[in-house]
Design a protein around this motif. Structure first.
Motif, mmCIF file in Angstrom:
data_model
loop_
_atom_site.group_PDB
_atom_site.id
_atom_site.type_symbol
_atom_site.label_atom_id
_atom_site.label_comp_id
_atom_site.label_asym_id
_atom_site.label_seq_id
_atom_site.Cartn_x
_atom_site.Cartn_y
_atom_site.Cartn_z
ATOM 1 N N ASP A 259 -23.792 9.059 -62.294
ATOM 2 C CA ASP A 259 -22.160 9.033 -62.388
ATOM 3 C C ASP A 259 -21.784 8.552 -64.011
ATOM 4 O OD1 ASP A 259 -21.713 9.754 -60.033
ATOM 5 O OD2 ASP A 259 -21.412 7.712 -59.266
ATOM 6 N N TYR A 260 -22.624 8.049 -64.618
ATOM 7 C CA TYR A 260 -22.054 7.219 -66.020
ATOM 8 C C TYR A 260 -22.696 8.480 -66.980
ATOM 9 C CZ TYR A 260 -21.865 4.534 -70.197
ATOM 10 O OH TYR A 260 -21.600 3.904 -71.404
ATOM 11 N N PHE A 261 -23.662 9.127 -66.620
ATOM 12 C CA PHE A 261 -24.481 10.022 -67.296
ATOM 13 C C PHE A 261 -23.393 11.572 -67.473
ATOM 14 C CE2 PHE A 261 -26.891 14.082 -67.638
ATOM 15 C CZ PHE A 261 -27.762 14.203 -68.575
ATOM 16 N N VAL A 262 -22.833 11.936 -66.398
ATOM 17 C CA VAL A 262 -22.057 12.792 -66.141
ATOM 18 C C VAL A 262 -20.617 12.418 -66.919
ATOM 19 C CG1 VAL A 262 -20.724 14.508 -64.766
ATOM 20 C CG2 VAL A 262 -23.236 13.927 -64.379
ATOM 21 N N VAL A 263 -19.894 11.341 -66.315
ATOM 22 C CA VAL A 263 -18.354 11.062 -66.325
ATOM 23 C C VAL A 263 -18.407 10.523 -67.887
ATOM 24 C CG1 VAL A 263 -16.713 9.709 -65.812
ATOM 25 C CG2 VAL A 263 -17.807 10.760 -64.001
ATOM 26 N N GLU A 264 -19.233 9.317 -68.323
ATOM 27 C CA GLU A 264 -18.943 8.725 -69.583
ATOM 28 C C GLU A 264 -19.629 9.242 -70.548
ATOM 29 O OE1 GLU A 264 -16.897 6.372 -69.961
ATOM 30 O OE2 GLU A 264 -16.488 6.170 -67.684
ATOM 31 N N MET A 265 -20.886 9.841 -70.442
ATOM 32 C CA MET A 265 -21.810 10.393 -71.366
ATOM 33 C C MET A 265 -21.486 11.895 -71.709
ATOM 34 S SD MET A 265 -25.176 8.184 -70.800
ATOM 35 C CE MET A 265 -26.149 9.004 -72.410
ATOM 36 N N GLY A 266 -21.098 12.720 -70.660
ATOM 37 C CA GLY A 266 -20.676 13.910 -70.538
ATOM 38 C C GLY A 266 -22.105 14.979 -71.189
ATOM 39 N N ARG A 267 -23.070 14.465 -70.376
ATOM 40 C CA ARG A 267 -24.204 15.232 -70.622
ATOM 41 C C ARG A 267 -24.639 16.249 -69.585
ATOM 42 N NH1 ARG A 267 -27.878 12.567 -75.012
ATOM 43 N NH2 ARG A 267 -26.615 11.092 -75.932
ATOM 44 N N GLU A 268 -25.523 17.157 -69.754
ATOM 45 C CA GLU A 268 -25.945 18.102 -68.791
ATOM 46 C C GLU A 268 -27.217 17.972 -68.088
ATOM 47 O OE1 GLU A 268 -26.044 21.623 -71.155
ATOM 48 O OE2 GLU A 268 -23.971 21.877 -71.591
ATOM 49 N N LEU A 269 -27.318 18.415 -66.905
ATOM 50 C CA LEU A 269 -28.396 18.274 -66.040
ATOM 51 C C LEU A 269 -29.767 18.414 -66.753
ATOM 52 C CD1 LEU A 269 -27.122 19.555 -62.623
ATOM 53 C CD2 LEU A 269 -27.244 17.144 -63.308
ATOM 54 N N LYS A 270 -29.796 19.649 -67.738
ATOM 55 C CA LYS A 270 -30.868 20.053 -68.314
ATOM 56 C C LYS A 270 -31.605 18.768 -69.032
ATOM 57 C CE LYS A 270 -28.926 22.259 -72.307
ATOM 58 N NZ LYS A 270 -29.027 23.589 -73.072
ATOM 59 N N GLU A 271 -30.667 17.882 -69.555
ATOM 60 C CA GLU A 271 -31.307 16.759 -70.302
ATOM 61 C C GLU A 271 -32.260 15.843 -69.174
ATOM 62 O OE1 GLU A 271 -29.454 14.790 -73.843
ATOM 63 O OE2 GLU A 271 -27.598 15.994 -72.743
ATOM 64 N N LEU A 272 -31.640 15.593 -68.190
ATOM 65 C CA LEU A 272 -32.311 14.773 -67.348
ATOM 66 C C LEU A 272 -33.844 15.500 -66.607
ATOM 67 C CD1 LEU A 272 -29.661 13.436 -64.699
ATOM 68 C CD2 LEU A 272 -30.740 12.482 -66.791
ATOM 69 N N LYS A 273 -33.555 16.909 -66.507
ATOM 70 C CA LYS A 273 -34.741 17.706 -66.448
ATOM 71 C C LYS A 273 -36.146 17.664 -67.376
ATOM 72 C CE LYS A 273 -36.385 22.221 -65.514
ATOM 73 N NZ LYS A 273 -36.254 23.841 -65.226
ATOM 74 N N GLU A 274 -35.512 17.497 -68.593
ATOM 75 C CA GLU A 274 -36.427 17.108 -69.672
ATOM 76 C C GLU A 274 -36.992 15.581 -69.728
ATOM 77 O OE1 GLU A 274 -34.335 18.668 -73.121
ATOM 78 O OE2 GLU A 274 -34.768 20.879 -72.498
ATOM 79 N N PHE A 275 -35.963 14.895 -69.399
ATOM 80 C CA PHE A 275 -36.067 13.269 -69.656
ATOM 81 C C PHE A 275 -35.856 12.405 -68.316
ATOM 82 C CE2 PHE A 275 -35.274 8.868 -71.435
ATOM 83 C CZ PHE A 275 -36.574 8.640 -71.763
ATOM 84 N N PRO A 276 -36.476 12.763 -67.222
ATOM 85 C CA PRO A 276 -36.351 11.909 -66.069
ATOM 86 C C PRO A 276 -36.439 10.347 -66.093
ATOM 87 C CG PRO A 276 -38.436 12.985 -65.726
ATOM 88 C CD PRO A 276 -37.725 13.724 -66.961
ATOM 89 N N GLN A 277 -37.140 10.005 -67.065
ATOM 90 C CA GLN A 277 -37.288 8.587 -67.650
ATOM 91 C C GLN A 277 -35.775 7.770 -67.730
ATOM 92 O OE1 GLN A 277 -39.084 11.220 -68.757
ATOM 93 N NE2 GLN A 277 -41.322 10.393 -68.828
ATOM 94 N N TYR A 278 -34.575 8.441 -67.787
ATOM 95 C CA TYR A 278 -33.695 7.934 -67.989
ATOM 96 C C TYR A 278 -33.227 6.970 -66.920
ATOM 97 C CZ TYR A 278 -28.396 7.924 -67.185
ATOM 98 O OH TYR A 278 -27.301 7.337 -67.103
ATOM 99 N N PHE A 279 -33.626 7.169 -65.667
ATOM 100 C CA PHE A 279 -33.369 6.450 -64.443
ATOM 101 C C PHE A 279 -34.172 5.142 -64.619
ATOM 102 C CE2 PHE A 279 -32.053 10.667 -63.158
ATOM 103 C CZ PHE A 279 -30.774 10.535 -62.851
ATOM 104 N N SER A 280 -34.949 5.224 -65.355
ATOM 105 C CA SER A 280 -36.004 3.923 -65.372
ATOM 106 C C SER A 280 -35.310 2.990 -66.276
ATOM 107 C CB SER A 280 -37.282 4.326 -66.226
ATOM 108 O OG SER A 280 -37.278 4.566 -67.332
ATOM 109 N N PHE A 281 -34.136 2.865 -67.184
ATOM 110 C CA PHE A 281 -33.810 2.189 -67.962
ATOM 111 C C PHE A 281 -32.520 1.446 -67.429
ATOM 112 C CE2 PHE A 281 -35.731 5.119 -70.836
ATOM 113 C CZ PHE A 281 -36.390 4.400 -71.690
ATOM 114 N N SER A 282 -32.280 0.122 -67.804
ATOM 115 C CA SER A 282 -31.262 -0.511 -67.237
ATOM 116 C C SER A 282 -29.674 0.085 -67.692
ATOM 117 C CB SER A 282 -31.169 -2.024 -67.654
ATOM 118 O OG SER A 282 -29.937 -2.802 -67.590
#
Length: 346
Positions: A259-282
């Motif tokens: 939710d924060y990634f999409v709403v606050e950061m305004g980023r696209e799904l393809k960034e998560l596809k390239e960097f799924p480690q995003y979910f490992s950070f606090s």
């Protein structure tokens, strides 16, 4: 009245009579029973059989004595019982018996000989110290109720099928003690086959996942990413690239961070596809503070630069970007979906 009484007493006579009356032997010691004596003019029978007066009085007139309370055996086991021996043994290896049985009551019924065999086998096979063994039992008390015959196939599976190196076995068990309480047939092998089927070939690097249920834990996490917009292929690809995703909670990790990634950061799904480690950070300690710093400075970093760098490196990069020109599109500092760079021409 006296005649009726005499008549009643005479009905209990026998055929033998005597010139003198003899009191029943159970009345003679008690002076208060003398009213049963008959006048001298009468010649009563020698032997009289009266109703059991004492028993009648005990039922009708005499107060009942409280029954003697039977002695209740002590709750604590006898000094040489198996129960106490078990407590003493577990205490000798540094384990507190009461917390153990609260978390895993079957320890009570497990024989002491089985517990000793399991402790000796596990500690000698994996070369665990007493501190390490106490730690893994604290994390998984079920180990103490597992028989050696159940644990041997687990070590064999880890070494032969999961391809864990013998030198890594101790690290694997320390990291995930629950492996020693899992069934090879019902849990470990099916999970291994599933992980291999989605393309995770080096399962020996992710052995903690082997204790997870495919139906209850692994598949629901893949389905979550399909639900938020990824294809099945891309969802599986996320977990293939970063298998640790299986360890994260959908409710407590995936949902708030997405939710924060999409709403606050305004980023696209393809960034998560390239960097799924995003979910490992606090979210509170790393993602939000660094994103807010970038917003304040008017800078947009790609996810790896934003999150993977140390605090010092992040501040240095942020300072460089603020004191220099905006990066080109082919620069690693470029983020294609950031509005701040939308008007830049290569």
């Amino acid at each position: 009245m006296q005649k009726h009484t005499i008549h009643f007493l005479s009905t209990t006579t026998t055929t033998n009579s005597s010139s003198s009356f003899t009191k029943p032997h159970f009345l003679s010691p008690h002076r208060h029973h003398d009213y049963y004596s008959t006048p001298q003019s009468l010649s009563p029978p020698r032997n009289l059989h009266f109703p059991p007066i004492l028993s009648l009085k005990s039922i009708i007139s005499l107060p009942l004595k409280p029954p003697k309370t039977p002695e209740i055996p002590s709750i604590s086991p006898p000094p040489h019982s198996h129960f106490q021996e078990k407590m003493l043994y577990l205490d000798s290896i540094g384990l507190d018996f009461l917390p153990l049985i609260n978390h895993h009551p079957p320890i009570i019924s497990t024989s002491l000989s089985d517990i000793k065999s399991t402790v000796d086998y596990v500690t000698s096979t994996v070369n665990l110290t007493s501190i390490e063994f106490r730690r893994i039992v604290g994390m998984c008390p079920e180990i103490l109720t597992s028989r050696v015959s159940d644990i041997v196939p687990i070590f064999t599976f880890l070494l032969r099928e999961a391809r864990v190196n013998g030198s890594d076995l101790k690290r694997v068990i320390n990291r995930r003690p629950r492996l020693l309480a899992c069934s090879v047939e019902l849990r470990l092998r099916p999970t291994l086959y599933f992980l291999q089927s989605i393309g995770i070939s080096e399962v020996h690097k992710h052995t903690a996942l082997l204790s997870c249920s495919v139906e209850d834990k692994l598949i629901p996490r893949i389905e979550y990413f399909e639900k938020i917009g990824f294809s099945r292929r891309d969802s599986v690809s996320l977990f293939r690239r970063f298998p640790q995703l299986f360890n994260y909670s959908v409710k407590q990790n995936f949902e708030p961070k997405f939710d924060y990634f999409v709403v606050e950061m305004g980023r696209e799904l393809k960034e998560l596809k390239e960097f799924p480690q995003y979910f490992s950070f606090s979210l509170e300690n790393r993602i939000k503070p660094r994103h807010q710093c970038c917003v304040e400075k008017g800078v947009c970093f790609p996810l790896p630069v934003l999150l993977k760098t140390s605090e010092e490196q992040f501040r240095d990069r942020l300072e460089v970007c603020c004191n220099s020109s905006i990066p080109l599109r082919h620069s690693p500092l470029w983020c294609t979906n950031c509005d701040i760079y939308s008007n830049i021409i290569e």
